[in-house]
Design a protein around this motif. Structure first.
Motif, short mmCIF file in Angstrom:
data_model
loop_
_atom_site.label_atom_id
_atom_site.label_comp_id
_atom_site.label_asym_id
_atom_site.label_seq_id
_atom_site.Cartn_x
_atom_site.Cartn_y
_atom_site.Cartn_z
N LYS A 71 -16.32 -9.31 -8.96
CA LYS A 71 -15.61 -9.78 -10.13
C LYS A 71 -15.62 -8.79 -11.29
O LYS A 71 -14.82 -8.93 -12.21
CB LYS A 71 -16.24 -11.11 -10.63
CG LYS A 71 -16.11 -12.28 -9.68
CD LYS A 71 -16.81 -13.49 -10.26
CE LYS A 71 -16.66 -14.71 -9.34
NZ LYS A 71 -15.28 -15.20 -9.31
N LYS A 103 -25.50 -16.88 -5.59
CA LYS A 103 -24.10 -16.65 -5.97
C LYS A 103 -24.05 -15.49 -6.95
O LYS A 103 -25.04 -15.22 -7.65
CB LYS A 103 -23.48 -17.90 -6.61
CG LYS A 103 -24.11 -18.29 -7.93
CD LYS A 103 -23.38 -19.48 -8.55
CE LYS A 103 -23.99 -19.83 -9.91
NZ LYS A 103 -23.28 -20.96 -10.55
N GLY A 106 -21.11 -14.52 -13.02
CA GLY A 106 -19.76 -14.48 -13.55
C GLY A 106 -19.58 -13.40 -14.60
O GLY A 106 -20.55 -12.89 -15.18
N LYS A 108 -18.33 -13.45 -17.69
CA LYS A 108 -18.76 -13.81 -19.04
C LYS A 108 -20.28 -13.73 -19.16
O LYS A 108 -20.81 -13.28 -20.18
CB LYS A 108 -18.27 -15.21 -19.38
CG LYS A 108 -18.49 -15.63 -20.81
CD LYS A 108 -17.86 -16.98 -21.09
CE LYS A 108 -18.03 -17.39 -22.55
NZ LYS A 108 -17.40 -18.72 -22.81
N GLU A 136 -12.29 -13.50 -14.87
CA GLU A 136 -13.07 -14.63 -15.35
C GLU A 136 -13.06 -15.78 -14.33
O GLU A 136 -12.37 -15.73 -13.31
CB GLU A 136 -12.50 -15.13 -16.69
CG GLU A 136 -12.74 -14.17 -17.84
CD GLU A 136 -14.14 -14.25 -18.40
OE1 GLU A 136 -15.05 -14.77 -17.71
OE2 GLU A 136 -14.34 -13.79 -19.53
N GLU A 137 -13.82 -16.82 -14.65
CA GLU A 137 -13.90 -17.98 -13.75
C GLU A 137 -12.55 -18.65 -13.58
O GLU A 137 -12.25 -19.22 -12.51
CB GLU A 137 -14.91 -19.00 -14.31
CG GLU A 137 -16.34 -18.48 -14.40
CD GLU A 137 -16.99 -18.30 -13.04
OE1 GLU A 137 -16.51 -18.93 -12.07
OE2 GLU A 137 -17.96 -17.52 -12.94
N ASP A 138 -11.69 -18.62 -14.60
CA ASP A 138 -10.38 -19.26 -14.51
C ASP A 138 -9.32 -18.36 -13.86
O ASP A 138 -8.15 -18.73 -13.80
CB ASP A 138 -9.90 -19.71 -15.89
CG ASP A 138 -9.78 -18.54 -16.87
OD1 ASP A 138 -10.08 -17.39 -16.48
OD2 ASP A 138 -9.39 -18.79 -18.03
N GLN A 228 -7.18 -11.07 -9.06
CA GLN A 228 -7.54 -12.46 -8.84
C GLN A 228 -7.51 -12.78 -7.35
O GLN A 228 -6.69 -12.26 -6.59
CB GLN A 228 -6.55 -13.37 -9.58
CG GLN A 228 -6.82 -14.85 -9.44
CD GLN A 228 -5.68 -15.66 -10.04
OE1 GLN A 228 -4.52 -15.34 -9.85
NE2 GLN A 228 -6.02 -16.71 -10.76
#
Length: 272
Positions: A71, A103, A106, A108, A136-138, A228
């Motif tokens: 990420k 995991k 992220g 952020k 990002e997570e979204d 993404q």
């Protein structure tokens, strides 16, 4: 009274040598430049490969951009030894986190962790300017820029290094659309809506122009593209949409499972 008419000799003698000030300065500026641009569903992080000190080129291949996980990608610039050491410590903490929580961290959270690490060394700081880019997570692209003592913010684009004074105004104009007016009837300019092919062209133009002006910038260009999950990479792999001379390589996943796709794009720059 005559006994005290003359001051003692110790007060009248002049020092034979001037006082010497001792300083300890372990820092050095090793040149080069980095930048990052966030897109709607991708992030582009780039840096040149020249390492120098003043007008002396130390090496023509020194990495400034590092893949942290699927990420996130981190670009460092400033004192090369501090940058390498800092990236090593960041990767170590990310590994500990993944072992503890099963995991990857992220984007952020990585930004916040980097801020804490930099601020913790504020009295003897890492002489490194960091730019973190990724997804990002979204699923949106994001860029975080840091100063050496940990102050940071999320931005649509940021440049740093020897050619920052040239690159950042160019990005402000092309990404933030500063000093531009939309045509009558057209949509309002929104940062982050540019297609990937356009962003790559802007990155190449930025470093090509910086190489012409700065001896500290040059030799090679490394561009990391984080996409993404599930996004098509046809616009990156289609040679007709890319600037000539770009070589694209897809990097494997760093963690378990399928995460975001990361590509490494290389191009040669002027050698002086």
């Amino acid at each position: 009274m005559a006994l005290y008419s003359q001051p003692p000799m110790s007060y009248t003698q002049e020092p034979t040598t001037a006082p010497v000030e001792h300083r300890f300065n372990p820092y050095s500026d090793n040149g080069g430049s980095i930048l990052a641009i966030a897109g709607k569903d991708f992030s582009v992080i780039a840096g040149d490969t020249r390492q120098s000190e003043g007008y002396s080129i130390q090496t023509r291949y020194a990495r400034k951009v590092w893949q942290l996980n699927d990420k996130a990608v981190l670009a460092t610039n400033g004192f090369a030894a501090d940058g390498t050491n800092f990236v090593k410590r960041v990767k170590q903490r990310l590994e500990w986190y993944e072992h503890a929580h099963h995991k990857p961290m992220g984007l952020k959270s990585i930004a916040r962790m980097i801020q804490t690490m930099l601020y913790g060394k504020r009295f003897f700081p890492y002489y490194v300017y960091n730019i973190l880019g990724g997804i990002e997570e979204d699923g949106t692209g994001a860029v975080y820029s840091f100063d050496p003592v940990g102050s940071y913010e999320r931005e649509a684009c940021r440049g740093a290094g020897a050619a920052q004074s040239l690159i950042q105004p160019f990005l402000d104009n092309q990404i933030y659309f500063k000093n531009q007016q939309p045509e009558a009837g057209s949509e309002k300019f929104v940062p982050g809506n540019l297609p990937l092919s356009t962003v790559l062209s802007l990155v190449v133009d930025s470093f090509t122009s910086a190489t012409e002006r700065h001896i500290e910038v040059g030799d090679g260009l490394e561009i990391y593209v984080v996409m993404q999950k599930g996004r098509s990479a046809d616009d990156l792999l289609d040679e007709k949409k890319l600037a000539p001379g770009l070589k694209v390589e897809e990097l494997g996943a760093l963690g378990e499972g399928e995460g975001e796709r990361t590509f490494l794009v290389r191009q040669s720059l002027k050698r002086d």
